[in-house]
Scaffold this active site. Structure first.
Site, PDB file in Angstrom:
ATOM      1  N   ARG A 163       0.840  -1.209   0.000  1.00  0.00           N
ATOM      2  CA  ARG A 163       0.000   0.000   0.000  1.00  0.00           C
ATOM      3  C   ARG A 163       0.871   1.253   0.000  1.00  0.00           C
ATOM      4  O   ARG A 163       0.589   2.237   0.695  1.00  0.00           O
ATOM      5  CB  ARG A 163      -0.928   0.028   1.228  1.00  0.00           C
ATOM      6  CG  ARG A 163      -1.829  -1.152   1.385  1.00  0.00           C
ATOM      7  CD  ARG A 163      -2.924  -1.237   0.337  1.00  0.00           C
ATOM      8  NE  ARG A 163      -3.848  -2.303   0.659  1.00  0.00           N
ATOM      9  CZ  ARG A 163      -3.698  -3.561   0.222  1.00  0.00           C
ATOM     10  NH1 ARG A 163      -2.700  -3.897  -0.564  1.00  0.00           N
ATOM     11  NH2 ARG A 163      -4.581  -4.483   0.559  1.00  0.00           N
ATOM     12  N   SER A 242     -10.550   0.905   4.112  1.00  0.00           N
ATOM     13  CA  SER A 242      -9.718   0.667   5.304  1.00  0.00           C
ATOM     14  C   SER A 242      -9.097   1.974   5.754  1.00  0.00           C
ATOM     15  O   SER A 242      -8.428   2.644   4.963  1.00  0.00           O
ATOM     16  CB  SER A 242      -8.589  -0.307   4.968  1.00  0.00           C
ATOM     17  OG  SER A 242      -9.106  -1.465   4.384  1.00  0.00           O
ATOM     18  N   GLU A 338      -4.064   4.738   6.342  1.00  0.00           N
ATOM     19  CA  GLU A 338      -3.926   4.500   4.900  1.00  0.00           C
ATOM     20  C   GLU A 338      -4.577   5.666   4.157  1.00  0.00           C
ATOM     21  O   GLU A 338      -4.140   6.074   3.083  1.00  0.00           O
ATOM     22  CB  GLU A 338      -4.611   3.180   4.543  1.00  0.00           C
ATOM     23  CG  GLU A 338      -4.495   2.834   3.077  1.00  0.00           C
ATOM     24  CD  GLU A 338      -5.180   1.531   2.718  1.00  0.00           C
ATOM     25  OE1 GLU A 338      -4.805   0.478   3.264  1.00  0.00           O
ATOM     26  OE2 GLU A 338      -6.097   1.583   1.878  1.00  0.00           O
TER      27      GLU A 338
END
Ligand code: FAD
Ligand code: NAP
Length: 342
Positions: A163, A242, A338
């Site tokens: 990520r 998320s 994130e």
């Protein structure tokens, strides 16, 4: 056209009311270059927005929001087993995935139904159900904000991680991605294709659907069904997916957690580290399904923070900080957001 005091509410999937001092969409690279002259001449902070599915606005943006609307997708090269496709940065990601499936190309099916635009996909090397963008990524083009020069980046130059990419680190706020090129497999070439169906419930879902013969479309449909059953639809309940990344901890730290809390879900990760699902850590801290004012952790997926209606970005961010603190106190793990917080 540049607009002033522009509401960003419809442009972020959290549905947060925040205003940009200036806002302008761009439909071509030339238009973007003109807007960058305006940004530089007025020395204004800049934020480039795609689908707004990975941002949280905690206040108004006192600068220029440039909205990427460059469209277009095409096959650029075909060679027996491989096909290279180019997508402009403003293309809707899921529609792009569907287009590749219609063209009998394999490689993106596990990344079905991820919101947002193609241009943001490399930023965090989007990933889902055991597949990451970097596996099919070939190259991208980006405009350097300070000079207006166009640069090309190979996969190696993007320095993709979990990520993560160079655009979240050294290259942060320096480039605007204008198109991406992916290398996909031609499903008609007769060569073996490696389906990625070992993750979670994919195989079970394919069975439920009565799929006898695998195809990128069948896998995509299974992924879509799983996602719809579990994840809140941002058009019904504001969210940005998320909120935190799954932490990667050392083997020693993981062993310590097991010693203290017993069985702990975990997966092998890069550099010998161990990935622990952030959702599990958050749930163990008692946050799953917990509501705080107009926000909270979702009842089916603890890692997703939601806007129950009327939440401010500040309220959501404060809730995220409380969750972060709980996990730090209980497990000694610092969860990293994130979502891009502004
Ligand atoms: P935005 O939110 O508009 O922008 C995100 C960041 O990238 C911002 O910092 C922005 O400035 C920057 N940016 C955007 N476009 C450009 C550009 N062209 N050039 C330079 N910088 C740019 N993510 C996953 O990885 N896997 C998932 O499975 C997944 N599932 C999700 C499910 C839901 C329900 C939601 C709401 C989100 C999910 N996400 C997932 C997160 C998100 O959809 C992805 O990260 C997506 O790629 C973000 O795209 P976007 O266009 O909305 O980016
Ligand atoms: P899940 O299947 O309940 O799994 C929980 C976590 O465990 C996931 O985050 C996943 O890590 C990890 N995991 C599970 N099985 C794994 C395996 N076989 N190998 C390696 N790691 C494994 O997760 P979920 O919330 O329903 O999401 C499903 C997928 O969609 C995940 O890949 C997730 O990342 C992705 N997703 C992402 C977002 C986002 O905003 N980023 C939002 C929704 C869904 P990984 O996350 O590393 O896969």
């Amino acid at each position: 056209m540049i607009q002033e005091n522009f509401s960003l509410r419809a442009l972020n999937t959290f549905g947060i009311e925040a205003h940009a001092r200036f806002y302008a969409p761009f439909y071509k690279v030339e238009g973007l270059l003109e807007l960058l002259n305006f940004v530089r001449a007025n020395r204004l902070p800049l934020l480039v927005l795609g689908g707004g599915s990975n941002v949280l606005f905690t206040k108004d943006f006192d600068g220029v929001v440039l909205h990427n609307r460059i469209s277009g997708k095409r096959i650029v090269q075909e060679e027996d087993e491989w096909v290279w496709i180019e997508a402009a940065a403003g293309e809707n990601w899921h529609e792009l995935v569907m287009w590749t499936i219609d063209h009998e190309l394999g490689g993106l099916e596990n990344l079905s139904l991820i919101p947002g635009y193609a241009g943001a996909a490399p930023i965090q090397n989007i990933g889902a159900y055991g597949v990451e963008l970097k596996e099919v990524f070939h190259s991208l083009e980006a405009v350097e904000i300070s000079t207006g020069k166009i640069f090309s980046f190979t996969a190696a130059e993007c320095r993709f991680g979990y990520r993560d990419s160079v655009f979240k680190r050294e290259g942060r706020n320096q480039f605007i991605i204008t198109n991406i090129t992916l290398r996909l497999q031609n499903m008609r070439c007769g060569k073996p294709y490696h389906y990625r169906v070992e993750y979670g419930d994919i195989a079970k879902q394919l069975e439920v659907m009565g799929v006898q013969q695998l195809s990128p479309r069948a896998v995509s449909e299974a992924i879509i069904a799983i996602r719809r059953s579990k994840l809140p639809d941002p058009s019904e309940l504001g969210n940005a997916g998320s909120f935190f990344k799954n932490p990667l901890v050392s083997a020693a730290h993981y062993a310590q957690i097991v010693a203290e809390y017993g069985q702990t879900p975990h997966y092998p990760a890069e550099d010998g580290k161990v990935k622990i699902p952030a959702a599990w850590l958050i749930e163990k801290c008692g946050w799953k399904g917990k509501r705080v004012g107009n926000t909270g952790s979702h009842s089916r997926q603890a890692l997703v923070l939601v806007n129950y209606g009327g939440a401010t970005g500040k309220e959501i961010w404060e809730c995220a900080l409380q969750i972060q603190q709980s996990v730090k106190e209980k497990f000694g793990i610092a969860l990293e957001p994130e979502v891009n917080v502004y």
